[in-house]
Design an enzyme around this catalytic site. Structure first.
Site, mmCIF file in Angstrom:
data_model
loop_
_atom_site.group_PDB
_atom_site.id
_atom_site.type_symbol
_atom_site.label_atom_id
_atom_site.label_comp_id
_atom_site.label_asym_id
_atom_site.label_seq_id
_atom_site.Cartn_x
_atom_site.Cartn_y
_atom_site.Cartn_z
ATOM 1 N N SER A 107 6.625 -3.969 -26.438
ATOM 2 C CA SER A 107 5.455 -3.626 -27.484
ATOM 3 C C SER A 107 5.115 -2.140 -27.534
ATOM 4 O O SER A 107 5.081 -1.548 -26.261
ATOM 5 C CB SER A 107 4.383 -4.586 -27.320
ATOM 6 N N GLU B 284 9.486 -11.913 -17.804
ATOM 7 C CA GLU B 284 9.133 -13.057 -16.727
ATOM 8 C C GLU B 284 9.081 -14.305 -17.833
ATOM 9 O O GLU B 284 8.984 -15.480 -17.363
ATOM 10 C CB GLU B 284 7.939 -13.019 -16.329
ATOM 11 N N ARG B 285 9.496 -14.180 -19.300
ATOM 12 C CA ARG B 285 9.254 -15.323 -20.113
ATOM 13 C C ARG B 285 10.798 -15.978 -20.191
ATOM 14 O O ARG B 285 10.836 -17.146 -20.652
ATOM 15 C CB ARG B 285 8.741 -14.974 -21.574
ATOM 16 N N GLU C 225 2.302 -5.383 -36.319
ATOM 17 C CA GLU C 225 3.327 -6.252 -36.059
ATOM 18 C C GLU C 225 2.944 -7.739 -35.542
ATOM 19 O O GLU C 225 2.210 -7.945 -34.716
ATOM 20 C CB GLU C 225 4.267 -5.554 -34.726
ATOM 21 N N CYS D 228 13.050 -6.881 -33.015
ATOM 22 C CA CYS D 228 12.300 -5.593 -33.588
ATOM 23 C C CYS D 228 12.777 -5.169 -34.732
ATOM 24 O O CYS D 228 12.513 -3.983 -35.193
ATOM 25 C CB CYS D 228 12.460 -4.645 -32.298
ATOM 26 N N PHE E 214 11.302 -9.670 -23.892
ATOM 27 C CA PHE E 214 11.852 -11.163 -23.892
ATOM 28 C C PHE E 214 12.796 -11.748 -25.079
ATOM 29 O O PHE E 214 13.772 -12.512 -24.864
ATOM 30 C CB PHE E 214 10.690 -12.376 -24.066
ATOM 31 N N LYS F 197 13.761 -4.749 -14.678
ATOM 32 C CA LYS F 197 12.716 -5.763 -14.602
ATOM 33 C C LYS F 197 12.768 -6.430 -15.858
ATOM 34 O O LYS F 197 12.012 -5.985 -17.052
ATOM 35 C CB LYS F 197 11.340 -4.685 -14.179
HETATM 36 P P1 NAD Z 1 5.933 -6.760 -23.812
HETATM 37 O O1 NAD Z 1 5.519 -5.329 -24.354
HETATM 38 O O2 NAD Z 1 4.958 -7.770 -23.838
HETATM 39 O O3 NAD Z 1 6.822 -6.873 -22.697
HETATM 40 C C1 NAD Z 1 7.846 -5.906 -22.356
HETATM 41 C C2 NAD Z 1 7.965 -5.810 -20.988
HETATM 42 O O4 NAD Z 1 6.879 -5.101 -20.604
HETATM 43 C C3 NAD Z 1 8.140 -6.885 -19.904
HETATM 44 O O5 NAD Z 1 9.252 -6.654 -19.146
HETATM 45 C C4 NAD Z 1 6.731 -7.232 -19.491
HETATM 46 O O6 NAD Z 1 6.662 -7.991 -18.200
HETATM 47 C C5 NAD Z 1 6.097 -5.971 -19.369
HETATM 48 N N1 NAD Z 1 4.709 -5.768 -19.495
HETATM 49 C C6 NAD Z 1 3.993 -6.796 -20.292
HETATM 50 N N2 NAD Z 1 2.678 -6.325 -20.056
HETATM 51 C C7 NAD Z 1 2.777 -5.184 -19.298
HETATM 52 C C8 NAD Z 1 1.734 -4.295 -18.975
HETATM 53 N N3 NAD Z 1 0.219 -4.850 -19.209
HETATM 54 N N4 NAD Z 1 1.918 -3.491 -18.104
HETATM 55 C C9 NAD Z 1 3.101 -3.162 -17.670
HETATM 56 N N5 NAD Z 1 4.127 -3.815 -18.137
HETATM 57 C C10 NAD Z 1 3.999 -5.067 -18.830
HETATM 58 O O7 NAD Z 1 7.019 -7.184 -25.055
HETATM 59 P P2 NAD Z 1 7.643 -8.477 -25.439
HETATM 60 O O8 NAD Z 1 6.843 -9.497 -26.027
HETATM 61 O O9 NAD Z 1 8.416 -8.877 -24.175
HETATM 62 O O10 NAD Z 1 8.757 -8.218 -26.602
HETATM 63 C C11 NAD Z 1 8.250 -8.164 -27.765
HETATM 64 C C12 NAD Z 1 8.189 -6.502 -28.253
HETATM 65 O O11 NAD Z 1 9.348 -5.966 -27.969
HETATM 66 C C13 NAD Z 1 8.024 -6.353 -29.800
HETATM 67 O O12 NAD Z 1 6.886 -5.380 -30.007
HETATM 68 C C14 NAD Z 1 9.417 -5.794 -30.291
HETATM 69 O O13 NAD Z 1 9.254 -5.231 -31.217
HETATM 70 C C15 NAD Z 1 9.596 -5.009 -29.132
HETATM 71 N N6 NAD Z 1 11.070 -4.638 -29.281
HETATM 72 C C16 NAD Z 1 11.528 -3.452 -29.311
HETATM 73 C C17 NAD Z 1 12.617 -3.175 -29.410
HETATM 74 C C18 NAD Z 1 13.183 -1.895 -29.709
HETATM 75 O O14 NAD Z 1 14.237 -1.426 -29.294
HETATM 76 N N7 NAD Z 1 12.337 -0.940 -30.318
HETATM 77 C C19 NAD Z 1 13.707 -4.038 -29.036
HETATM 78 C C20 NAD Z 1 13.342 -5.283 -28.843
HETATM 79 C C21 NAD Z 1 12.045 -5.745 -28.830
#
Ligand code: NAD
Length: 497
Positions: free
Chosen positions: A226, A176-177, A383, A281, A149, A173
């Site tokens: 994450s 969704e937020r 985190e 991140c 998101f 994909k």
């Molecule tokens: P998230 O892990 O909740 O979601 C990421 C994606 O995974 C979304 O598209 C979501 O729909 C999907 N998803 C969520 N739950 C799932 C599940 N149980 N099974 C399969 N898919 C699922 O992350 P977020 O809250 O959207 O983003 C924040 C996180 O992203 C933080 O941990 C941040 O550090 C990380 N991030 C990392 C980088 C990097 O390059 N390392 C860059 C940006 C953000």
């Protein structure tokens, strides 16, 4: 109320699964609309469309493919203001910060325009008698990207621009937020001349993600989110034989040496710790001053700066940061602050009670500052992803270096110092993927590559830059020999040169 479906076969289509999710306007707390959650069948339909369209796209010469991206850039620039506003209203970040989100995506599109050069193979004339050898890079076919998101413009562009430039078809994909901007970007790609089916957006949750991971026609998956989900996606996609790289969470430390300019270090920490409400991140979430006096000097500068921070709605041009993305996430961050207090950290600034007049239902909290955080505390190990900065006091440079290197995350880190020896030693030895010297958020430019170490990344190649061309292509090596170089008779032994 906006209703967002999917973008499949070159147009917006309504969701057919019967499932949807609400998304919000964080600055007011109102529901902004609903987004469809795709079923496995809808994902499969998008993959089939993509697979049908991909060979003709790959057959276009790379310069023609690059021209689509050039036109796309023109369209994005024309819509910059409205895209930034849509992004800010769905995510909660301020409009200037939303502009940065779009611009850092544009940077990677500009890099991908170099694809005619970037995809060139190698050639060796005379590798043996009348033998020439060359290698070529070919697209993989249909590839997918699953994005978080917190950068709804930048990270989708990091993924689809190089993939499509290389001749692949792409399934995105997004989160969704905040689904509005990725959908609009897909539309702009079609307006720029991209054939239908080459860029598809399927909105959804775990159901859509699992369908992508299991689909036999998707050759590669890039994930950002994450760490727990990154690890899951990596394992599931890899066991199905896909090329996969997943970028996860972070706990970025900034080391402040006694010789640093303390005002500069404090300013850098404020921006890197609280910008975008800490939902980056590469945000700095841990400050590591070296020596008690350095810590005291730093904190006496941080506290008044934090008290002067302006928290406002995303539309306020003077706001330093806006609300968090959802009420649920806001609660999670506040819970972490409570955990820190119970663990015995000293809460010097408590922003939990913050409320913005006229926006009482928005997802706001003020900045928090903890001192005397220790490495065994959960607020240090995990985190938080909110406006919470922890100070961990180190007694020596070696202790600071070990602290950063021992943390399970290894996305970004920085050292603030005037001492070239210390800076060089830190950059060389620290076990982290991206390092800043007097630069708090060292995000590499588009022609380098982005990626952390340890539990911040799973897989081998980084995202964007030259690694993205390697990730989205496969190498084929051809050995040629012409009749003038062929000796008479069969050869049975392995040839030696
Ligand atoms: P998230 O892990 O909740 O979601 C990421 C994606 O995974 C979304 O598209 C979501 O729909 C999907 N998803 C969520 N739950 C799932 C599940 N149980 N099974 C399969 N898919 C699922 O992350 P977020 O809250 O959207 O983003 C924040 C996180 O992203 C933080 O941990 C941040 O550090 C990380 N991030 C990392 C980088 C990097 O390059 N390392 C860059 C940006 C953000």
């Amino acid at each position: 109320m906006v209703e967002i479906g999917h973008f499949i076969g070159g147009r917006r289509v309504a969701g057919r699964s019967g499932r949807s999710a609400e998304f919000f306007k964080p600055m007011t707390g109102e529901v902004q609309g609903t987004v469809a959650l795709a079923s496995a069948e809808e994902v499969r339909q998008a993959v089939l469309d993509a697979a049908a369209a991909q060979p003709a796209w790959a057959a276009q010469n790379p310069q023609r493919r690059a021209r689509v991206l050039i036109r796309f850039l023109d369209l994005v620039r024309k819509e910059f203001d409205s895209l930034a506003e849509m992004l800010a209203l769905e995510h909660g970040k301020t409009i200037p910060d939303a502009r940065g989100d779009i611009q850092r995506g544009i940077d990677v599109v500009e890099f991908a325009i170099g694809v005619p050069h970037l995809m060139k193979g190698e050639f060796t004339e005379g590798a043996g008698p009348a033998i020439d050898m060359y290698s070529m890079r070919q697209p993989l076919g249909v590839v997918a990207g699953i994005t978080p998101f917190n950068f709804p413009a930048m990270i989708p562009m990091w993924k689809f621009a190089p993939a499509i430039a290389c001749g692949n078809a792409f399934i995105l994909k997004p989160s969704e937020r905040d689904p509005g901007v990725p959908m609009r970007l897909a539309e702009l790609m079609i307006e720029a001349g991209l054939p239908a089916g080459i860029l598809n957006v399927v909105n959804g949750d775990k159901v859509a993600v699992d369908a992508i991971l299991d689909d036999p026609d998707i050759r590669a998956v890039g994930f950002v989110g994450s760490s727990a989900i990154a690890e899951y996606v990596y394992g599931r996609a890899a066991t199905r034989g896909k090329r996969v790289h997943c970028f996860g969470g972070a706990k970025n430390h900034m080391v402040i040496m006694p010789d640093a300019d303390m005002d500069q270090a404090a300013d850098a920490l404020i921006g890197a710790g609280y910008g975008s409400a800490g939902e980056r991140c590469m945000a700095v979430s841990v400050a590591v001053p070296v020596g008690e006096r350095t810590a005291d000097r730093l904190i006496e500068r941080l506290v008044p700066r934090i008290e002067n921070l302006k928290i406002g709605p995303s539309t306020d041009p003077d706001a330093d940061f806006g609300p968090l993305v959802t009420r649920q996430h806001l609660q999670k961050v506040k819970d972490y602050v409570e955990i820190g207090v119970k663990e015995g950290a000293e809460l010097l600034v408590d922003g939990r009670g913050f409320s913005l007049q006229g926006y009482e239902n928005g997802f706001y909290m003020g900045a928090c500052l903890f001192d005397r955080v220790t490495r065994d505390m959960r607020i240090y190990r995990e985190e938080i992803f909110g406006p919470v900065l922890s100070v961990v006091r180190a007694q020596s440079y070696d202790e600071a270096l070990a602290l950063v290197s021992d943390h399970e995350y290894g996305n970004g880190t920085a050292i603030f110092t005037r001492d070239g020896d210390a800076a060089r030693d830190f950059a060389s030895k620290v076990q982290v993927g991206m390092v800043g010297v007097n630069v708090p958020i060292p995000v590499p430019l588009a022609y380098y590559t982005f990626g952390g170490w340890k539990r911040s990344a799973f897989g081998d190649l980084n995202q964007y830059g030259p690694d993205s061309i390697r990730f989205y292509t496969k190498t084929k090596t051809v050995t040629t020999r012409w009749p003038s170089g062929i000796r008479k008779g069969a050869e049975f032994a392995m040839p030696t040169s």
